[in-house]
Design a protein around this motif. Structure first.
Motif: not given
Length: 347
Positions: A237, A60-61, A208, A5, A212, A221-225, A235
């Motif tokens: 969104e 991953t994040r 955002t 992370r 991205v 390709s990690a998930r952003p927060y 998230t």
């Protein structure tokens, strides 16, 4: 595959980044100056820690804590123009929208305010029928980037707010901030937060998009927060829809970090760690949220990680004498006790 992370905090002076493994160990860290365009500093800090990661696919994040929204409000810049619409006439006309706002902030944010018939009583009964024609007349006369809609007691019944939001989206194509998603029953507080939320839509989109883009440019390709006001994550969104939820994330991140590093003992009924430290013994979380007193032990002695500066209502220096000889009270007379892991004093 390792589960890594990346955490990034954009502060007023420096932008910090760290890489943590699945066990919470720090594998890499970097500090870079925060730039006038803060996303430049973000990219620099991100590049610095990625250089220390062998395989970027293990990330991953990515979590970002930023002061973008806070700075936009404080500096009165990059804020959108908001059409402020309250559903509550004739019940709430005595206190107009934004009546207690600073003049300069109101001038920057408000494209116009109106109170139209609608809203509900606390038991769900209508104050009066919703007047959609009045809504149209108001919106036809303003130039706005977004619309903030606040109905009286909308957390109890949000039907009027939803109808206005549908009308604005269908006929005007503007983003809508609705108060039942943001606040509780208090009208003015909820309305103020709803207006700020609408004013921050452009800022949120900038942040955002920049995050991205930065991840895509580096092949992540990690998930952003994004961090939010209570120290938890949201998230992108959610952040785009509720940017006002990020304005207090800076202090919240600091407290979460202090709690993690200090290793406070016990948990409350929501699973949060805490213990209350005072001479002669400590109060700690018991089962089902109860509290129990226990004698001082190595886990909570002044020599352990728990011992930090004791809070006081004066500028008196914290006790620094020998272990076990600390006074039971400050010169001000306030009890020497403290929420060690969360930084909250219990009076």
């Amino acid at each position: 595959m390792a589960d890594l992370r990346i955490g990034i905090d954009v502060g007023g002076t420096n932008t910090d980044a760290v890489v943590l493994d699945a066990d919470g160990r720090v594998l890499a860290k970097a500090k870079r100056p925060t730039t006038p365009e803060v996303t430049d500093g973000l990219r620099a800090a991100l590049d610095a820690v990625l250089e220390q990661v062998e395989d970027r696919s293990d990330v991953t994040r990515v979590m970002l804590g930023t002061t973008h929204a806070t700075n936009a409000i404080l500096e009165r810049r990059a804020l959108g123009r908001v059409a402020v619409l309250r559903l509550g006439a004739p019940a709430t006309t005595a206190v107009p929208p934004l009546s207690d706002w600073p003049d300069d902030l109101r001038e920057v944010v408000s494209a116009g305010e109106a109170i139209v018939p609608g809203g509900h009583y606390v038991d769900g009964r209508e104050i009066g029928p919703l007047d959609l024609d009045a809504v149209r007349r108001f919106l036809d006369g303003v130039e706005a980037d977004a619309v903030a809609v606040t109905g009286v007691f909308s957390p109890a019944d949000d039907a009027h707010e939803r109808r206005v939001a549908e009308l604005v989206a269908a006929e005007y194509g503007l983003p809508v901030s609705v108060s039942h998603e943001i606040g509780s029953l208090g009208l003015l507080e909820r309305e103020n937060a709803t207006v700020l939320n609408a004013a921050l839509y452009g800022v949120a989109a900038h942040v955002t998009d920049a995050l991205v883009t930065a991840l895509a440019e580096r092949g992540l390709s990690a998930r952003p927060y994004l961090a939010q006001n209570d120290g938890t994550l949201m998230t992108l969104e959610q952040a785009a829809r509720l940017p006002v939820s990020t304005i207090g994330s800076g202090p919240a991140n600091s407290l979460r970090g202090a709690a993690y590093l200090s290793g406070g003992a016990g948990r409350d009924r929501r699973g949060r760690r805490w213990h209350l430290h005072r001479p002669g013994g400590c109060w700690s979380a018991g089962s089902r949220g109860s509290r129990r007193r226990r004698p001082r032990s190595a886990a909570c002695s002044p020599t352990s990680a728990c011992r930090t500066s004791w809070p006081s209502r004066s500028a008196a220096a914290p006790w620094s004498g020998p272990v076990g000889s600390a006074p039971t009270r400050w010169a001000t007379g306030s009890p020497r006790r403290r929420w060690c892991s969360a930084g909250r004093r219990r009076r």
